[in-house]
Design an enzyme around this catalytic site. Sequence first.
Site, PDB file in Angstrom:
ATOM      1  N   HIS A   1      36.194  50.977  -5.942  1.00 52.64           N
ATOM      2  CA  HIS A   1      36.893  51.370  -7.154  1.00 52.64           C
ATOM      3  C   HIS A   1      38.204  50.583  -7.285  1.00 52.64           C
ATOM      4  O   HIS A   1      38.915  50.386  -6.299  1.00 52.64           O
ATOM      5  CB  HIS A   1      37.177  52.874  -7.113  1.00 52.64           C
ATOM      6  CG  HIS A   1      37.627  53.444  -8.419  1.00 52.64           C
ATOM      7  ND1 HIS A   1      36.812  53.518  -9.519  1.00 52.64           N
ATOM      8  CD2 HIS A   1      38.823  53.957  -8.811  1.00 52.64           C
ATOM      9  CE1 HIS A   1      37.467  54.062 -10.526  1.00 52.64           C
ATOM     10  NE2 HIS A   1      38.690  54.331 -10.118  1.00 52.64           N
TER      11      HIS A   1
ATOM     12  N   SER B   1      38.968  53.034 -15.190  1.00 46.74           N
ATOM     13  CA  SER B   1      38.916  54.338 -14.546  1.00 46.74           C
ATOM     14  C   SER B   1      39.220  55.431 -15.565  1.00 46.74           C
ATOM     15  O   SER B   1      38.507  55.560 -16.555  1.00 46.74           O
ATOM     16  CB  SER B   1      39.882  54.369 -13.350  1.00 46.74           C
ATOM     17  OG  SER B   1      39.645  55.492 -12.539  1.00 46.74           O
TER      18      SER B   1
ATOM     19  N   ASP C   1      31.556  52.095  -5.684  1.00 48.19           N
ATOM     20  CA  ASP C   1      32.455  53.049  -6.330  1.00 48.19           C
ATOM     21  C   ASP C   1      31.841  54.439  -6.271  1.00 48.19           C
ATOM     22  O   ASP C   1      30.685  54.638  -6.663  1.00 48.19           O
ATOM     23  CB  ASP C   1      32.667  52.614  -7.786  1.00 48.19           C
ATOM     24  CG  ASP C   1      33.627  53.497  -8.557  1.00 48.19           C
ATOM     25  OD1 ASP C   1      34.210  54.430  -7.965  1.00 48.19           O
ATOM     26  OD2 ASP C   1      33.800  53.248  -9.770  1.00 48.19           O
TER      27      ASP C   1
END
Length: 326
Positions: free
Chosen positions: A304, A168, A274
Amino acid sequence: MADYPAVPNFNDYLKMVNNPDGSVTRLVTLPSTAPSPDHTTHIPVLSKDITVNPDKNIWVRVFLPREARDSTPPAAGAARKLPLIVYFHGGGFVICSAATTVFHDLCALMAAEIGAVVVSVEYRLAPEHRLPAAYEDGVEALKWIKSSGEAWVSEYADVSRCFLMGSSAGGNLAYFAGIHVADSVADLEPLKIRGLILHQPFFGGIHRSGSEVRLENDGVLPLCSTDLMWELALPEGFDRDHEYSNPMAKNASEHCSKIGRVGWKFLVAGCEGDLLHDRQVEFVDMLKGNGIEVEAVFVRGDCHVIELYDSSKAKALFGRVKNFMA
């Protein structure tokens, strides 16, 4: 891996109180895990924390497979040493730590599954320290690896087989830390970066992507959360088309030229569930369009950071990472 009944909502994590001095008070305390350096225990991966810069509170958590310590004497030479992964945790640049339990567990599993020494970096958070502070901390960690002489790194890691990896926001950080050192890689020797592994990298932009519109109210990472994270993390006065957020909008060719000169390859991994998916696909297309070697893996469904809570997903990711590093 930590056993969580459900993936938490990032909106819940962003409960912050602004303080007069520009800092924030984070009202939610995430579970954390202490390192486990005691080699007399039976855990498969050992870990310990080492200070890099006390003034900036930069430190690293080093993960070493127990088998390497028990079976590989330092005199075995580079042929017996393990590859090195320098890992950057996620959290939108505003939350989480290298000690956060889910990231500790992910790195421990990574070290065991891949057979690598993992150095997980604790970097400064926004808004107290806006970008590029986190990138600078990533670079400082690389310089520390080069010169520290830390035994778990020098004796068991082949620093000439180094990969930068992040999840991320950490994927974004791995990319820009790489950009920051691409023109001066000789200064890092004997550490040699071979490639970048970006796991669900955090990118944004002013124009809404298809996946952002489709997953605007996603229960894991809703669009309002990503907007807030960028508002807190970017340099003051800039919008989401700043290059730190949207590397496709500005300086893409210049960055890719740097990458091309050092010959790094990329693995970009993500999933269709995501909200950031389309940004990641656009990023891959940008790299390929500029002649960069990229392996892209986007699985169907999922969400995610699913790998933080589902060890089977994490093991599948680490299988791809191990093949990429070979």
